[in-house]
Design a protein around this motif. Structure first.
Motif, PDB file in Angstrom:
ATOM      1  N   SER A  90       9.436  29.668   7.767  1.00 40.62           N
ATOM      2  CA  SER A  90      10.842  28.945   8.239  1.00 40.62           C
ATOM      3  C   SER A  90      10.530  28.131   8.996  1.00 40.62           C
ATOM      4  CB  SER A  90      10.573  29.868   9.695  1.00 40.62           C
ATOM      5  OG  SER A  90       9.820  29.664  10.385  1.00 40.62           O
ATOM      6  N   LEU A  92      11.303  26.462  11.229  1.00 40.29           N
ATOM      7  CA  LEU A  92      11.130  26.468  12.837  1.00 40.29           C
ATOM      8  C   LEU A  92       9.001  25.695  12.833  1.00 40.29           C
ATOM      9  CD1 LEU A  92      11.077  26.479  15.592  1.00 40.29           C
ATOM     10  CD2 LEU A  92      10.583  29.025  15.255  1.00 40.29           C
ATOM     11  N   ARG A  93       9.212  26.868  11.292  1.00 39.75           N
ATOM     12  CA  ARG A  93       7.457  26.226  11.241  1.00 39.75           C
ATOM     13  C   ARG A  93       6.880  25.364  10.774  1.00 39.75           C
ATOM     14  NH1 ARG A  93       3.089  29.667  11.223  1.00 39.75           N
ATOM     15  NH2 ARG A  93       3.974  30.932  12.346  1.00 39.75           N
ATOM     16  N   ARG A  96       7.895  23.057  13.642  1.00 42.38           N
ATOM     17  CA  ARG A  96       6.146  23.100  14.551  1.00 42.38           C
ATOM     18  C   ARG A  96       4.811  22.021  14.091  1.00 42.38           C
ATOM     19  NH1 ARG A  96       7.459  26.102  19.089  1.00 42.38           N
ATOM     20  NH2 ARG A  96       9.045  25.363  19.918  1.00 42.38           N
ATOM     21  N   LEU A 100       2.474  19.684  14.841  1.00 46.74           N
ATOM     22  CA  LEU A 100       1.304  19.296  15.711  1.00 46.74           C
ATOM     23  C   LEU A 100       0.141  18.598  14.939  1.00 46.74           C
ATOM     24  CD1 LEU A 100       0.326  23.384  16.048  1.00 46.74           C
ATOM     25  CD2 LEU A 100       0.556  21.987  17.769  1.00 46.74           C
ATOM     26  N   ASP A 123      -6.186  12.836   7.151  1.00 50.65           N
ATOM     27  CA  ASP A 123      -6.721  13.759   6.469  1.00 50.65           C
ATOM     28  C   ASP A 123      -5.792  15.174   6.397  1.00 50.65           C
ATOM     29  OD1 ASP A 123      -9.091  12.409   7.620  1.00 50.65           O
ATOM     30  OD2 ASP A 123      -8.822  13.143   9.617  1.00 50.65           O
ATOM     31  N   HIS A 144      24.328  30.511   5.279  1.00 45.31           N
ATOM     32  CA  HIS A 144      24.139  30.178   6.930  1.00 45.31           C
ATOM     33  C   HIS A 144      23.780  29.051   7.599  1.00 45.31           C
ATOM     34  CE1 HIS A 144      20.437  33.064   7.197  1.00 45.31           C
ATOM     35  NE2 HIS A 144      20.435  31.854   8.093  1.00 45.31           N
ATOM     36  N   GLU A 148      25.846  25.878   9.028  1.00 45.06           N
ATOM     37  CA  GLU A 148      25.258  25.958  10.881  1.00 45.06           C
ATOM     38  C   GLU A 148      24.134  24.692  10.932  1.00 45.06           C
ATOM     39  OE1 GLU A 148      23.122  29.229  11.551  1.00 45.06           O
ATOM     40  OE2 GLU A 148      24.692  30.602  12.053  1.00 45.06           O
TER      41      GLU A 148
ATOM     42  N   LYS B  56      27.367  36.447  12.129  1.00 43.89           N
ATOM     43  CA  LYS B  56      27.513  35.265  12.300  1.00 43.89           C
ATOM     44  C   LYS B  56      27.870  34.946  10.845  1.00 43.89           C
ATOM     45  CE  LYS B  56      28.101  33.766  16.266  1.00 43.89           C
ATOM     46  NZ  LYS B  56      27.077  33.221  17.539  1.00 43.89           N
ATOM     47  N   ARG B  57      26.010  35.264  10.608  1.00 42.96           N
ATOM     48  CA  ARG B  57      25.902  35.329   9.063  1.00 42.96           C
ATOM     49  C   ARG B  57      25.964  36.033   7.648  1.00 42.96           C
ATOM     50  NH1 ARG B  57      19.123  33.884  10.168  1.00 42.96           N
ATOM     51  NH2 ARG B  57      19.521  32.469  11.935  1.00 42.96           N
ATOM     52  N   GLU B 104      16.386  39.800   9.224  1.00 42.95           N
ATOM     53  CA  GLU B 104      15.410  37.870   8.616  1.00 42.95           C
ATOM     54  C   GLU B 104      15.092  38.282  10.383  1.00 42.95           C
ATOM     55  OE1 GLU B 104      18.376  35.719   6.508  1.00 42.95           O
ATOM     56  OE2 GLU B 104      17.188  36.988   5.536  1.00 42.95           O
ATOM     57  N   GLU B 108      12.179  35.870  12.106  1.00 40.31           N
ATOM     58  CA  GLU B 108      12.978  34.681  12.947  1.00 40.31           C
ATOM     59  C   GLU B 108      12.170  34.185  14.492  1.00 40.31           C
ATOM     60  OE1 GLU B 108      16.521  32.603  12.374  1.00 40.31           O
ATOM     61  OE2 GLU B 108      15.966  33.260  10.259  1.00 40.31           O
ATOM     62  N   GLU B 111       8.863  35.324  15.329  1.00 36.32           N
ATOM     63  CA  GLU B 111       8.269  33.959  14.546  1.00 36.32           C
ATOM     64  C   GLU B 111       7.867  32.548  16.178  1.00 36.32           C
ATOM     65  OE1 GLU B 111       9.251  31.372  11.915  1.00 36.32           O
ATOM     66  OE2 GLU B 111       7.296  31.438  11.191  1.00 36.32           O
ATOM     67  N   ARG B 112       8.894  32.461  16.985  1.00 36.13           N
ATOM     68  CA  ARG B 112       9.588  31.575  17.784  1.00 36.13           C
ATOM     69  C   ARG B 112       8.529  31.891  18.524  1.00 36.13           C
ATOM     70  NH1 ARG B 112      13.138  27.548  19.019  1.00 36.13           N
ATOM     71  NH2 ARG B 112      14.217  27.482  16.831  1.00 36.13           N
ATOM     72  N   LEU B 115       4.936  30.969  18.470  1.00 38.74           N
ATOM     73  CA  LEU B 115       4.515  29.757  17.987  1.00 38.74           C
ATOM     74  C   LEU B 115       4.264  29.394  19.533  1.00 38.74           C
ATOM     75  CD1 LEU B 115       6.550  28.563  15.210  1.00 38.74           C
ATOM     76  CD2 LEU B 115       4.223  28.376  15.120  1.00 38.74           C
ATOM     77  N   GLU B 116       5.359  29.639  20.421  1.00 39.46           N
ATOM     78  CA  GLU B 116       5.584  30.135  21.892  1.00 39.46           C
ATOM     79  C   GLU B 116       4.171  29.693  22.383  1.00 39.46           C
ATOM     80  OE1 GLU B 116       7.656  27.592  22.873  1.00 39.46           O
ATOM     81  OE2 GLU B 116       9.546  27.869  21.416  1.00 39.46           O
ATOM     82  N   MET B 118       1.253  29.787  20.888  1.00 32.58           N
ATOM     83  CA  MET B 118       0.065  28.986  20.633  1.00 32.58           C
ATOM     84  C   MET B 118      -0.825  28.868  21.337  1.00 32.58           C
ATOM     85  SD  MET B 118       0.373  27.268  17.025  1.00 32.58           S
ATOM     86  CE  MET B 118       1.616  26.439  18.019  1.00 32.58           C
ATOM     87  N   ILE B 120      -3.778  25.906  21.027  1.00 33.71           N
ATOM     88  CA  ILE B 120      -3.231  24.554  20.150  1.00 33.71           C
ATOM     89  C   ILE B 120      -5.738  24.583  20.231  1.00 33.71           C
ATOM     90  CG2 ILE B 120      -3.882  22.877  18.940  1.00 33.71           C
ATOM     91  CD1 ILE B 120      -0.157  23.294  20.444  1.00 33.71           C
ATOM     92  N   ARG B 123      -9.389  19.453  15.725  1.00 30.35           N
ATOM     93  CA  ARG B 123      -9.969  20.142  14.862  1.00 30.35           C
ATOM     94  C   ARG B 123     -11.467  20.032  14.891  1.00 30.35           C
ATOM     95  NH1 ARG B 123      -6.538  17.993   9.723  1.00 30.35           N
ATOM     96  NH2 ARG B 123      -5.156  17.876  11.425  1.00 30.35           N
ATOM     97  N   ASN B 126     -12.294  16.432  14.734  1.00 28.38           N
ATOM     98  CA  ASN B 126     -11.450  14.684  15.206  1.00 28.38           C
ATOM     99  C   ASN B 126     -12.702  15.544  16.652  1.00 28.38           C
ATOM    100  OD1 ASN B 126      -9.839  14.329  12.921  1.00 28.38           O
ATOM    101  ND2 ASN B 126      -8.179  15.539  14.313  1.00 28.38           N
TER     102      ASN B 126
END
Lengths: 457, 131
Positions: A90, A92-93, A96, A100, A123, A144, A148, B56-57, B104, B108, B111-112, B115-116, B118, B120, B123, B126
């Motif tokens: 997506s 967002l991915r 993000r 990162l 890298d 959409h 949007e 809306k979509r 869908e 989404e 996923e949000r 990700l929030e 997550m 981290i 590596r 590094n």
């Protein structure tokens, strides 16, 4: 204090670099790193140079600028659809993940090119090559998302465009000079293009032609050539090999027309005086003297608190008048234009001074010192393009897609060195003999007509 | 949005699906919404963020048709009538036109959230280099 091992390592590295790069004379730039190595991996053209440093800039340059769009606004739409949701991840991915990795993603367009650009740590090259492959082949053009996220951006660009007299004047000069193709406006001057012709489906159709293998090049700055070619070969498999439909728009040889346009505007005053110029170095109509003539006319100062050596810099009516001479180069044509902005009175006077300056150059009333200064400035500007990663990427990509050779900055610099005074004079003479493209935007009561300036239109 | 359902489990087993199908058809007809010209997705509760976004979509035509069906159904319901039989919603028209958008959007949002939440890690290369 350097330890023995550090000093040794430095010396070794220096020795290695010395063997891999060319010999350079005093006047030549440190050129090895300026040269782009180009190649082709499974039908995808690419170029790279191993610029020392921990970061890489990667760009996908597609021959899908406003010149080539079959419907108005398509290029803008496609640029704004870049890095949106793909079949695999997506929006967002994508955002993000690249955050990162500490990367920057941008998409922008010019008259000839649509450029997707990513800057990241060295890298992460495979990740971003994969991302570009995905954006090119698997972006979901959802209605959409268009409504949007894409449409508001196009609308902002339109608003910004109509509120800037100088942008309007430059675009109007281009359309006078080249009519269709290169003359297409880079942003919408009215809302009709994107309300009437544009929707997600049309943009998707266009993307299948724009992102076909024959139509784009991938350029990297700061990447190892071998490694880069491996990743390009691996990740661009799903991109169509040939365009969905051959885009005929804008592919014919550009013809120069010329003319005059006057637009009333409340937001300021601008005059653009344009002449046929030089094509890009990779094109057929390359004339280095145009670049020298451009920097001789100039207008902008290179040093602070001084009007600068350029003729227009000294001839401009008031210090607050902005004058700039640009030699815009495209693959098969070019436009040398002087844009002047400021108060209506000052703009009118400066425009007169600009034409007088060209006449003076043509008559040979310019000291050779000034010409050599202009040559140095033009050469510096070229070589700076080598440093300025963004310009270099776009020029090389453009060269690869259109003329299948990368833009070699060193050679351009050499060509500028070889320009004679005579060449500059005769170039100026030809300018005056040809039809000019003059566009005045602002207070039309004060701004002069081209004929009053002494130009043929 | 959706309540827990046995349907996916049943759909996976063809023998069970064959056995349940007539029952399901009877149930859908008995629910009565098709007789008012509605589709199953018209009945989804829309007072939440997910369905709001999904609505809306919808394409303009889809959104218009949905509103038309709803208004016609209100009208029929108030006047205690059913549509003439030939205007009932046909089973093949009864498509999950909204559910696909809802799924869908739910992915989404999930996923949000992911990700929030997550964590981290640097590596290894590094981290060793002391970046």
């Amino acid at each position: 204090m350097l330890s023995r091992t550090t000093a040794c390592r430095g010396a070794q590295r220096a020795a290695r670099q010395l063997s891999s790069t060319q010999k350079r004379g005093l006047a030549a730039p440190a050129s090895g790193s300026f040269q782009y190595q180009s190649g082709e991996a499974k039908g995808v053209k690419f170029a790279s140079r191993d610029f020392a440093g921990p970061t890489t800039t990667l760009a996908l340059v597609a021959k899908a600028g406003t010149r080539y769009q079959p419907l108005p606004g398509l290029t803008e739409g496609l640029a704004n659809f870049a890095f949106r949701a793909t079949e695999r991840r997506s929006t967002l991915r994508i955002v993000r993940e690249s955050e990162l990795l500490g990367a920057t993603l941008t998409a922008h367009h010019s008259r000839e090119n649509l450029v997707l650009e990513a800057k990241f740590l060295r890298d992460d090259l495979p990740y971003f090559v994969e991302l570009f492959g995905e954006v090119a082949s698997q972006t979901k053009y959802q209605p959409h998302v268009y409504n949007e996220e894409v449409l508001p951006m196009i609308h902002f660009a339109h608003t910004r465009f109509v509120n800037s007299p100088v942008d309007m004047a430059i675009n109007s000069a281009h359309s006078l000079a080249f009519h269709r193709g290169l003359g297409n406006s880079t942003a919408s001057a009215s809302q009709t293009p994107y309300t009437k012709y544009l929707d997600a489906e049309t943009i998707e159709q266009f993307s299948k032609s724009a992102y076909a293998k024959s139509n784009f090049a991938v350029v990297a700055n700061g990447a190892d050539h071998g490694e880069f070619s491996k990743w390009v070969g691996q990740f661009f498999n799903e991109v169509p090999a040939t365009p969905l439909q051959q885009l005929s728009q804008g592919t014919e040889q550009t013809k120069y027309h010329g003319g005059e346009e006057r637009l009333a505007h409340d937001g300021g005053n601008a005059i653009v005086i344009a002449f046929p110029g030089s094509s890009s170095f990779t094109g057929q109509f390359y004339k280095p003297e145009i670049a020298v003539l451009g920097s001789l006319l100039g207008g902008q100062s290179a040093v602070k608190w001084s009007p600068g050596f350029t003729i227009l810099g000294q001839a401009k009516a008031t210090p607050s008048t902005l004058v700039q001479t640009t030699s815009a180069i495209y693959s098969d044509a070019g436009l040398l234009y002087t844009s002047i902005t400021g108060s209506a009175q000052a703009v009118a006077e400066t425009a007169k001074a600009a034409v007088d300056a060209i006449k003076k150059i043509a008559a040979g009333e310019i000291s050779s010192e000034q010409i050599s200064k202009a040559k140095a400035a033009a050469k510096f500007k070229e070589l700076e393009n080598g440093q300025d990663i963004r310009a270099g990427l776009q020029l090389s990509g453009n060269g690869l897609v259109n003329n299948s050779q990368a833009y070699q900055i060193d050679e351009v610099a050499k060509a500028i060195d070889g320009v004679s005074e005579e060449a500059v004079k005769s170039a100026a003479k030809t300018l005056l003999e040809n039809r000019a493209s003059v566009s005045a935007v602002g207070d039309l009561f004060v701004l002069p007509y081209a004929e009053e300036l002494g130009l043929k239109v | 949005m959706s309540a827990p359902s046995l349907a996916p489990a049943i759909m996976k087993r063809p023998w069970l699906q064959r056995w349940m199908k007539p029952l399901a058809n009877w149930y859908t007809n008995a629910a009565g919404y098709r007789q008012l010209g509605l589709r199953a997705d018209d009945l989804l509760p829309e007072e939440n963020d997910v369905v709001h976004t999904a609505l809306k979509r919808l394409r303009p035509q889809e959104a218009y048709d949905r509103v038309f069906r709803l208004r016609r159904a209100f009208q029929l319901s108030m006047s205690h009538q059913l549509l003439p039989k030939e205007e009932w919603t046909k089973p093949e028209d009864d498509t999950p036109y909204l559910t696909e958008y809802i799924k869908e959007i739910e992915t989404e949002m999930a996923e949000r959230e992911d990700l929030e939440a997550m964590v981290i890690n640097k590596r290894q290369s590094n981290a060793n280099a002391g970046h």
